[in-house]
Scaffold this motif. Structure first.
Motif, PDB file in Angstrom:
ATOM      1  N   ARG A 102     -53.945  72.392   5.006  1.00  0.00           N
ATOM      2  CA  ARG A 102     -55.009  72.887   5.903  1.00  0.00           C
ATOM      3  C   ARG A 102     -54.440  73.114   7.304  1.00  0.00           C
ATOM      4  O   ARG A 102     -54.730  74.125   7.935  1.00  0.00           O
ATOM      5  CB  ARG A 102     -56.163  71.880   5.933  1.00  0.00           C
ATOM      6  CG  ARG A 102     -57.289  72.248   6.848  1.00  0.00           C
ATOM      7  CD  ARG A 102     -58.093  73.400   6.324  1.00  0.00           C
ATOM      8  NE  ARG A 102     -59.243  73.589   7.203  1.00  0.00           N
ATOM      9  CZ  ARG A 102     -59.890  74.711   7.318  1.00  0.00           C
ATOM     10  NH1 ARG A 102     -59.540  75.758   6.605  1.00  0.00           N
ATOM     11  NH2 ARG A 102     -60.890  74.814   8.128  1.00  0.00           N
ATOM     12  N   ALA A 103     -53.614  72.178   7.800  1.00  0.00           N
ATOM     13  CA  ALA A 103     -53.009  72.334   9.129  1.00  0.00           C
ATOM     14  C   ALA A 103     -52.093  73.559   9.158  1.00  0.00           C
ATOM     15  O   ALA A 103     -52.093  74.324  10.139  1.00  0.00           O
ATOM     16  CB  ALA A 103     -52.240  71.069   9.509  1.00  0.00           C
ATOM     17  N   VAL A 108     -51.229  79.215  10.956  1.00  0.00           N
ATOM     18  CA  VAL A 108     -50.972  80.617  10.613  1.00  0.00           C
ATOM     19  C   VAL A 108     -52.107  81.505  11.115  1.00  0.00           C
ATOM     20  O   VAL A 108     -51.873  82.575  11.692  1.00  0.00           O
ATOM     21  CB  VAL A 108     -50.776  80.780   9.084  1.00  0.00           C
ATOM     22  CG1 VAL A 108     -50.835  82.241   8.671  1.00  0.00           C
ATOM     23  CG2 VAL A 108     -49.470  80.150   8.651  1.00  0.00           C
ATOM     24  N   MET A 109     -53.352  81.058  10.929  1.00  0.00           N
ATOM     25  CA  MET A 109     -54.494  81.870  11.362  1.00  0.00           C
ATOM     26  C   MET A 109     -54.608  81.904  12.881  1.00  0.00           C
ATOM     27  O   MET A 109     -54.988  82.926  13.448  1.00  0.00           O
ATOM     28  CB  MET A 109     -55.791  81.354  10.722  1.00  0.00           C
ATOM     29  CG  MET A 109     -55.871  81.665   9.235  1.00  0.00           C
ATOM     30  SD  MET A 109     -57.465  81.260   8.487  1.00  0.00           S
ATOM     31  CE  MET A 109     -57.394  79.472   8.460  1.00  0.00           C
ATOM     32  N   MET A 134     -43.946  80.495   1.851  1.00  0.00           N
ATOM     33  CA  MET A 134     -44.116  81.462   2.919  1.00  0.00           C
ATOM     34  C   MET A 134     -45.607  81.794   3.006  1.00  0.00           C
ATOM     35  O   MET A 134     -46.195  82.316   2.050  1.00  0.00           O
ATOM     36  CB  MET A 134     -43.317  82.728   2.644  1.00  0.00           C
ATOM     37  CG  MET A 134     -43.287  83.670   3.825  1.00  0.00           C
ATOM     38  SD  MET A 134     -42.301  85.160   3.545  1.00  0.00           S
ATOM     39  CE  MET A 134     -40.836  84.522   2.778  1.00  0.00           C
ATOM     40  N   LYS A 135     -46.218  81.443   4.145  1.00  0.00           N
ATOM     41  CA  LYS A 135     -47.634  81.738   4.372  1.00  0.00           C
ATOM     42  C   LYS A 135     -47.743  82.774   5.481  1.00  0.00           C
ATOM     43  O   LYS A 135     -47.035  82.696   6.484  1.00  0.00           O
ATOM     44  CB  LYS A 135     -48.404  80.490   4.804  1.00  0.00           C
ATOM     45  CG  LYS A 135     -48.681  79.517   3.702  1.00  0.00           C
ATOM     46  CD  LYS A 135     -49.602  78.400   4.159  1.00  0.00           C
ATOM     47  CE  LYS A 135     -49.896  77.471   3.000  1.00  0.00           C
ATOM     48  NZ  LYS A 135     -50.885  76.465   3.334  1.00  0.00           N
ATOM     49  N   THR A 136     -48.657  83.714   5.291  1.00  0.00           N
ATOM     50  CA  THR A 136     -48.911  84.744   6.299  1.00  0.00           C
ATOM     51  C   THR A 136     -50.419  84.919   6.460  1.00  0.00           C
ATOM     52  O   THR A 136     -51.184  84.598   5.550  1.00  0.00           O
ATOM     53  CB  THR A 136     -48.288  86.095   5.894  1.00  0.00           C
ATOM     54  OG1 THR A 136     -48.790  86.474   4.611  1.00  0.00           O
ATOM     55  CG2 THR A 136     -46.763  86.018   5.844  1.00  0.00           C
ATOM     56  N   PRO A 137     -50.839  85.443   7.611  1.00  0.00           N
ATOM     57  CA  PRO A 137     -52.273  85.688   7.783  1.00  0.00           C
ATOM     58  C   PRO A 137     -52.723  86.890   6.959  1.00  0.00           C
ATOM     59  O   PRO A 137     -51.946  87.815   6.728  1.00  0.00           O
ATOM     60  CB  PRO A 137     -52.411  85.967   9.283  1.00  0.00           C
ATOM     61  CG  PRO A 137     -51.064  86.416   9.730  1.00  0.00           C
ATOM     62  CD  PRO A 137     -50.075  85.765   8.809  1.00  0.00           C
ATOM     63  N   ILE A 146     -58.668  86.860   8.476  1.00  0.00           N
ATOM     64  CA  ILE A 146     -59.767  86.391   7.617  1.00  0.00           C
ATOM     65  C   ILE A 146     -59.309  85.341   6.608  1.00  0.00           C
ATOM     66  O   ILE A 146     -60.092  84.906   5.769  1.00  0.00           O
ATOM     67  CB  ILE A 146     -60.447  87.565   6.882  1.00  0.00           C
ATOM     68  CG1 ILE A 146     -59.439  88.324   6.025  1.00  0.00           C
ATOM     69  CG2 ILE A 146     -61.142  88.491   7.869  1.00  0.00           C
ATOM     70  CD1 ILE A 146     -60.062  89.336   5.082  1.00  0.00           C
ATOM     71  N   GLY A 147     -58.039  84.943   6.686  1.00  0.00           N
ATOM     72  CA  GLY A 147     -57.545  83.925   5.763  1.00  0.00           C
ATOM     73  C   GLY A 147     -56.034  83.890   5.761  1.00  0.00           C
ATOM     74  O   GLY A 147     -55.384  84.392   6.675  1.00  0.00           O
ATOM     75  N   THR A 148     -55.498  83.281   4.713  1.00  0.00           N
ATOM     76  CA  THR A 148     -54.045  83.185   4.557  1.00  0.00           C
ATOM     77  C   THR A 148     -53.662  83.591   3.147  1.00  0.00           C
ATOM     78  O   THR A 148     -54.474  83.508   2.221  1.00  0.00           O
ATOM     79  CB  THR A 148     -53.534  81.750   4.797  1.00  0.00           C
ATOM     80  OG1 THR A 148     -54.183  80.866   3.890  1.00  0.00           O
ATOM     81  CG2 THR A 148     -53.753  81.299   6.220  1.00  0.00           C
TER      82      THR A 148
END
Length: 181
Positions: A102-103, A108-109, A134-137, A146-148
């Motif tokens: 969640r953090a 990222v957002m 690898m997380k992106t918006p 609007i999310g990840t």
């Protein structure tokens, strides 16, 4: 007589307008049908591409609720989509891991930048597993976050090979330092 002529002209005008509206409505319906078909084909191609990738991919909304997962992700989670979609990390993982996820999502957002890391987990057998994440918006058509979305893949063999190499280098240095010359 004049009033009757005016009413007849107005009725003819209204009839012509109605015919034009019906024709336009039919054309719009055809256009919507064509566009809907193209959208469905595009979505099918998108899902086929996602499902064909050899890495796990999923998407979450602003509340970190799962909205999409490819075949590799669903296989890795060992659950069908109906048991996953709409669930948050807190519904699916232990609290400490869910808090971390969640953090990461919030960061990222908030900054709109990519998050990249290698994470260690214990699999269901209790074995150490490493995944590269690898997380992106995810942005809407106006550019609003609007999310990840996340892609991850197993790098356990690579990490263990690197650990073995470090141990070997340590032993070599110890031996080299122990030599008299």
């Amino acid at each position: 007589v004049v009033l009757a002529v005016m009413v007849a002209v107005a009725m003819a005008f209204l009839a012509a307008v109605i015919r034009n509206l019906r024709r336009s409505s039919g054309q719009l319906e055809q256009l919507v049908e064509v566009q809907t078909g193209e959208l469905r084909r595009s979505e099918a191609l998108y899902h086929a591409m996602l499902d064909g990738l050899p890495l796990s991919i999923f998407r979450k909304d602003r509340n970190s609720r799962l909205t999409l997962g490819n075949d590799a992700f669903l296989k890795d989670m060992a659950r069908p989509p109906e048991e996953l979609y709409g669930k948050s990390d807190h519904d699916l993982f232990p609290k400490d891991l869910a808090d971390k996820y969640r953090a990461d999502d919030q960061r990222v957002m908030a900054n709109g930048e990519e998050f990249h890391d290698i994470e260690e987990h214990l699999d269901s057998d209790g074995k150490r597993r490493f995944v590269e994440v690898m997380k992106t918006p995810v942005r809407d058509h106006d550019g609003k976050v609007i999310g990840t979305q996340c892609a991850y893949w197993d790098v356990t063999k690579r990490v263990k090979a690197e650990e073995s190499l470090k141990e070997s280098e340590g032993r070599y240095r110890y031996l080299a330092n122990a030599l008299p010359q």
